[in-house]
Motif scaffolding. Structure first.
Motif, PDB file in Angstrom:
ATOM      1  N   ARG A   1       0.830  -1.201   0.000  1.00  0.00           N
ATOM      2  CA  ARG A   1       0.000   0.000   0.000  1.00  0.00           C
ATOM      3  C   ARG A   1       0.868   1.257   0.000  1.00  0.00           C
ATOM      4  NH1 ARG A   1      -4.764  -0.581  -0.600  1.00  0.00           N
ATOM      5  NH2 ARG A   1      -5.040   1.671  -0.416  1.00  0.00           N
ATOM      6  N   LEU A   2       2.044   1.180   0.605  1.00  0.00           N
ATOM      7  CA  LEU A   2       2.971   2.311   0.531  1.00  0.00           C
ATOM      8  C   LEU A   2       3.348   2.578  -0.925  1.00  0.00           C
ATOM      9  CD1 LEU A   2       4.885   4.415   1.853  1.00  0.00           C
ATOM     10  CD2 LEU A   2       6.614   2.597   1.921  1.00  0.00           C
ATOM     11  N   VAL A   3       3.656   1.528  -1.669  1.00  0.00           N
ATOM     12  CA  VAL A   3       4.032   1.691  -3.082  1.00  0.00           C
ATOM     13  C   VAL A   3       2.865   2.273  -3.885  1.00  0.00           C
ATOM     14  CG1 VAL A   3       4.866   0.533  -5.154  1.00  0.00           C
ATOM     15  CG2 VAL A   3       5.686  -0.196  -2.904  1.00  0.00           C
ATOM     16  N   VAL A   4       1.661   1.798  -3.628  1.00  0.00           N
ATOM     17  CA  VAL A   4       0.485   2.337  -4.326  1.00  0.00           C
ATOM     18  C   VAL A   4       0.345   3.828  -4.048  1.00  0.00           C
ATOM     19  CG1 VAL A   4      -2.038   2.265  -4.438  1.00  0.00           C
ATOM     20  CG2 VAL A   4      -0.737   0.133  -4.395  1.00  0.00           C
ATOM     21  N   ALA A   5       0.548   4.231  -2.793  1.00  0.00           N
ATOM     22  CA  ALA A   5       0.442   5.655  -2.433  1.00  0.00           C
ATOM     23  C   ALA A   5       1.517   6.480  -3.138  1.00  0.00           C
ATOM     24  CB  ALA A   5       0.549   5.821  -0.919  1.00  0.00           C
ATOM     25  N   ILE A   6       2.735   5.957  -3.215  1.00  0.00           N
ATOM     26  CA  ILE A   6       3.809   6.676  -3.910  1.00  0.00           C
ATOM     27  C   ILE A   6       3.462   6.842  -5.390  1.00  0.00           C
ATOM     28  CG2 ILE A   6       6.247   6.675  -4.532  1.00  0.00           C
ATOM     29  CD1 ILE A   6       6.690   4.785  -2.090  1.00  0.00           C
ATOM     30  N   ALA A   7       2.999   5.756  -6.014  1.00  0.00           N
ATOM     31  CA  ALA A   7       2.679   5.800  -7.442  1.00  0.00           C
ATOM     32  C   ALA A   7       1.543   6.775  -7.730  1.00  0.00           C
ATOM     33  CB  ALA A   7       2.327   4.395  -7.935  1.00  0.00           C
ATOM     34  N   ARG A   8       0.527   6.777  -6.897  1.00  0.00           N
ATOM     35  CA  ARG A   8      -0.595   7.687  -7.113  1.00  0.00           C
ATOM     36  C   ARG A   8      -0.168   9.144  -6.916  1.00  0.00           C
ATOM     37  NH1 ARG A   8      -5.062   6.739  -3.470  1.00  0.00           N
ATOM     38  NH2 ARG A   8      -6.234   8.075  -4.874  1.00  0.00           N
ATOM     39  N   THR A   9       0.732   9.378  -5.969  1.00  0.00           N
ATOM     40  CA  THR A   9       1.235  10.728  -5.757  1.00  0.00           C
ATOM     41  C   THR A   9       2.069  11.169  -6.952  1.00  0.00           C
ATOM     42  OG1 THR A   9       1.324  10.205  -3.399  1.00  0.00           O
ATOM     43  CG2 THR A   9       2.387  12.246  -4.105  1.00  0.00           C
ATOM     44  N   ALA A  10       2.853  10.236  -7.512  1.00  0.00           N
ATOM     45  CA  ALA A  10       3.604  10.535  -8.730  1.00  0.00           C
ATOM     46  C   ALA A  10       2.659  10.915  -9.867  1.00  0.00           C
ATOM     47  CB  ALA A  10       4.461   9.336  -9.128  1.00  0.00           C
ATOM     48  N   ALA A  11       1.564  10.168 -10.000  1.00  0.00           N
ATOM     49  CA  ALA A  11       0.581  10.471 -11.041  1.00  0.00           C
ATOM     50  C   ALA A  11      -0.033  11.857 -10.837  1.00  0.00           C
ATOM     51  CB  ALA A  11      -0.507   9.396 -11.050  1.00  0.00           C
ATOM     52  N   ALA A  12      -0.275  12.217  -9.576  1.00  0.00           N
ATOM     53  CA  ALA A  12      -0.835  13.537  -9.286  1.00  0.00           C
ATOM     54  C   ALA A  12       0.113  14.661  -9.686  1.00  0.00           C
ATOM     55  CB  ALA A  12      -1.167  13.640  -7.796  1.00  0.00           C
ATOM     56  N   HIS A  13       1.413  14.359  -9.731  1.00  0.00           N
ATOM     57  CA  HIS A  13       2.407  15.354 -10.149  1.00  0.00           C
ATOM     58  C   HIS A  13       2.732  15.253 -11.637  1.00  0.00           C
ATOM     59  CE1 HIS A  13       3.005  15.911  -5.822  1.00  0.00           C
ATOM     60  NE2 HIS A  13       3.616  17.028  -6.134  1.00  0.00           N
ATOM     61  N   GLY A  14       1.969  14.443 -12.367  1.00  0.00           N
ATOM     62  CA  GLY A  14       2.107  14.404 -13.816  1.00  0.00           C
ATOM     63  C   GLY A  14       2.824  13.202 -14.390  1.00  0.00           C
ATOM     64  N   ALA A  15       3.322  12.300 -13.542  1.00  0.00           N
ATOM     65  CA  ALA A  15       3.972  11.099 -14.066  1.00  0.00           C
ATOM     66  C   ALA A  15       2.935  10.177 -14.693  1.00  0.00           C
ATOM     67  CB  ALA A  15       4.718  10.377 -12.953  1.00  0.00           C
ATOM     68  N   ARG A  16       3.323   9.496 -15.762  1.00  0.00           N
ATOM     69  CA  ARG A  16       2.444   8.500 -16.385  1.00  0.00           C
ATOM     70  C   ARG A  16       2.851   7.131 -15.864  1.00  0.00           C
ATOM     71  NH1 ARG A  16       2.920  11.868 -21.969  1.00  0.00           N
ATOM     72  NH2 ARG A  16       1.296  13.365 -21.424  1.00  0.00           N
ATOM     73  N   VAL A  17       2.002   6.562 -15.066  1.00  0.00           N
ATOM     74  CA  VAL A  17       2.289   5.301 -14.370  1.00  0.00           C
ATOM     75  C   VAL A  17       1.583   4.176 -15.103  1.00  0.00           C
ATOM     76  CG1 VAL A  17       2.106   4.068 -12.185  1.00  0.00           C
ATOM     77  CG2 VAL A  17       2.558   6.540 -12.184  1.00  0.00           C
ATOM     78  N   LEU A  18       2.366   3.249 -15.678  1.00  0.00           N
ATOM     79  CA  LEU A  18       1.817   2.247 -16.583  1.00  0.00           C
ATOM     80  C   LEU A  18       2.256   0.852 -16.167  1.00  0.00           C
ATOM     81  CD1 LEU A  18       2.701   4.209 -19.829  1.00  0.00           C
ATOM     82  CD2 LEU A  18       0.413   3.988 -18.828  1.00  0.00           C
ATOM     83  N   THR A  19       1.316   0.050 -15.718  1.00  0.00           N
ATOM     84  CA  THR A  19       1.623  -1.340 -15.410  1.00  0.00           C
ATOM     85  C   THR A  19       1.391  -2.209 -16.643  1.00  0.00           C
ATOM     86  OG1 THR A  19      -0.631  -1.756 -14.614  1.00  0.00           O
ATOM     87  CG2 THR A  19       1.004  -1.018 -12.991  1.00  0.00           C
ATOM     88  N   ARG A  20       1.836  -3.466 -16.570  1.00  0.00           N
ATOM     89  CA  ARG A  20       1.744  -4.436 -17.669  1.00  0.00           C
ATOM     90  C   ARG A  20       2.463  -3.927 -18.918  1.00  0.00           C
ATOM     91  NH1 ARG A  20      -1.087  -5.514 -13.645  1.00  0.00           N
ATOM     92  NH2 ARG A  20      -2.304  -7.428 -13.445  1.00  0.00           N
ATOM     93  N   CYS A  21       3.568  -3.202 -18.727  1.00  0.00           N
ATOM     94  CA  CYS A  21       4.405  -2.731 -19.824  1.00  0.00           C
ATOM     95  C   CYS A  21       5.828  -3.208 -19.554  1.00  0.00           C
ATOM     96  CB  CYS A  21       4.376  -1.207 -19.934  1.00  0.00           C
ATOM     97  SG  CYS A  21       2.825  -0.554 -20.559  1.00  0.00           S
ATOM     98  N   ARG A  22       6.292  -4.132 -20.341  1.00  0.00           N
ATOM     99  CA  ARG A  22       7.604  -4.752 -20.101  1.00  0.00           C
ATOM    100  C   ARG A  22       8.688  -4.090 -20.948  1.00  0.00           C
ATOM    101  NH1 ARG A  22       9.131  -9.651 -18.039  1.00  0.00           N
ATOM    102  NH2 ARG A  22       6.919 -10.306 -17.960  1.00  0.00           N
TER     103      ARG A  22
END
Length: 499
Positions: A183-204
């Motif tokens: 859940r810590l990682v999920v919170a970090i990723a969502r905060t990154a998205a809020a700052h404009g990062a494009r967070v993409l899973t299932r991309c190898r």
């Protein structure tokens, strides 16, 4: 939809944009360090995409001991700088970035016949030095109390499962703990998205170059190039497969998951000395759901790195032997409801993996920056150092790191009038989650409701039942619990993806 929400619709839209643009930074890997690098870079004003072949927290970050610790073990080895860094990062999490997910927790070191008075005195001296690190890191005592010695009677109120024969009491210390590392990682990723990062899973990432990466969408099989001025390789134990100049020596850390009711009345965590080892302890950590985690082994791993490490039966026997050495009633193999193992991405070096420094390293060449080593507690500093190197080597225009002052998603004031369990898991977002829980109140397991799964699909990037059961929740740590929850979880996915 708030700008921190991760969901399938956003993934599809941002995937198209990433394939068309040239980014400042591409981050490969969405464990704590990779998600942290995405947040750090995006909050400096850089254009960022972060990808993972699987899911948020799929690798080592979800297999930790759930401790956010001050580095006492490193202090004992003379690694004062590593210990101080841990204490500083622990304080940042407790005070500013994740007070909804990280809290102080008491830990007992039982003073049994196996612990001499001299050893007890040495350990207490270490605890006091650790408390000095807390003060040096400016973490207030109200957030992290100091160590003390307890009588045998007081010890048994916190850990009634301890054997009474020869128990002289315990040394009580305090350290940070996570309710859930994923859940810590999920919170970090969502905060990154809020700052404009494009967070993409299932991309190898299939291949890294100084100009970006060849990437495959694991949902469609489509391959495409992602162009970036700098690539940050934060793939953890898989980093060497993407950067052949990196030599890793993975170490396996195994934890047991004891069934609910196995250690009744256990309130505090416990540090149990490992026979024949100096300054190494097994960790016993009770969970809010009634389970108890017992770890931690430290064994070198050779050969190909698996997606999900298997737990050898030898590790189970070893941990049970250490645990049973301090208990009144022995824990049998049947009480082990589940087990998990994580692989630490340690830099290759001579000696036993337990003796390899947990210092992290940032390695750069030809437009690729690889960050390895370290530990969960110091993910933010690792990410900052990696982005500093990316900015320097890529000659990017960017502000200095701001992440020590950026609260993660959910870190605001907890709302009143919501169940305590939701407030602990979701912080300031608990009220919004509670509204979904009221609409979808059916329990799927461990007190977790369908409403929480709906939240994870709509806002936390969950795409399938594995994301929901194994990472957004930890129901999947015990196979029987996972099997029972699977039909309801599939129903939630079917309903939610139609909305």
């Amino acid at each position: 939809m708030d700008n921190s929400s991760l969901n399938a619709r956003r993934r599809s839209r941002e995937l198209r944009r990433v394939a068309e643009e040239r980014l400042d930074v591409l981050v490969v890997g969405l464990g704590a360090t990779g998600a942290g690098a995405a947040l750090d870079a995006a909050s400096r004003g850089l254009s960022v995409a972060a990808i993972d072949a699987h899911d948020l927290a799929f690798g080592t970050s979800r297999w930790s001991s759930k401790m956010i610790h001050g580095g006492l073990r490193y202090l004992a080895k003379g690694q004062v700088d590593v210990a101080y860094e841990s204490a500083v990062e622990r304080g940042i999490l407790l005070r500013t970035t994740a007070p909804h997910l990280v809290a102080a927790h008491p830990y007992l070191l039982p003073l049994t016949k196996a612990v001499s008075r001299r050893q007890a005195a040495l350990v207490m001296s270490g605890y006091r030095l650790g408390d000095g690190l807390r003060a040096a890191a400016r973490t207030p005592r109200r957030l992290l109390p100091g160590p003390t010695r307890l009588s045998a009677a007081r010890t048994r109120t916190l850990a009634p499962v301890l054997g009474g024969d020869g128990l002289r009491g315990a040394l009580l210390s305090w350290d940070g703990r996570l309710l859930d590392d994923a859940r810590l990682v999920v919170a970090i990723a969502r905060t990154a998205a809020a700052h404009g990062a494009r967070v993409l899973t299932r991309c190898r990432a299939l291949r890294l170059t100084g100009q970006g990466a060849l990437v495959r969408d694991e949902l469609t099989g489509e391959e495409f190039d992602v162009r970036a001025r700098v690539v940050i390789n934060a793939a953890g134990v898989w980093a060497g497969g993407l950067d052949p100049e990196v030599r890793l020596r993975p170490s396996r850390g195994t934890h047991l998951v004891l069934a609910q009711g196995t250690l009744p009345g256990l309130i505090a965590g416990m540090h149990v000395p490992i026979p024949g080892e100096t300054n190494r302890f097994a960790l016993v950590l009770p969970q809010r759901d009634g389970r108890v985690y017992v770890g931690l082994t430290d064994e070198p791993v050779d050969g190909p790195v698996p997606d999900v490490p298997e737990v050898p039966e030898e590790d189970v026997r070893t941990l049970l032997e250490v645990l049973n050495g301090v208990l009144e009633t022995q824990v049998t193999r049947e009480a082990v409801a589940g087990a998990y193992a994580g692989l630490r991405p340690l830099l290759a070096a001579d000696g036993h993996t337990a003796d390899i420094s947990r210092r992290h390293a940032v390695l750069a060449h030809d437009g690729i920056v690889t960050v390895v080593g370290g530990k969960l507690t110091t993910y933010r500093r690792m990410a900052e150092d990696a982005v500093d190197e990316a900015v320097s080597s890529g000659k990017l225009r960017a502000r200095r790191s701001r992440t020590r002052k950026i609260p993660l998603a959910g870190a605001g004031p907890r709302p009143s009038g919501v169940p305590h369990r939701l407030a602990e898991r979701y912080g300031s977002e608990a009220e919004a989650v509670h509204e979904l829980v009221k609409a979808y109140p059916e329990e799927v397991g461990l007190g977790i409701t369908e409403g929480e799964l709906v939240w994870s699909v709509r806002h936390e990037g969950a795409l399938d039942e594995g994301d929901l059961l194994d990472r957004r929740t930890r129901i999947g740590l015990v196979k029987q619990d996972r099997d029972r929850a699977l039909p309801a979880t599939r129903d939630v996915l079917h309903r939610t993806t139609r909305d």
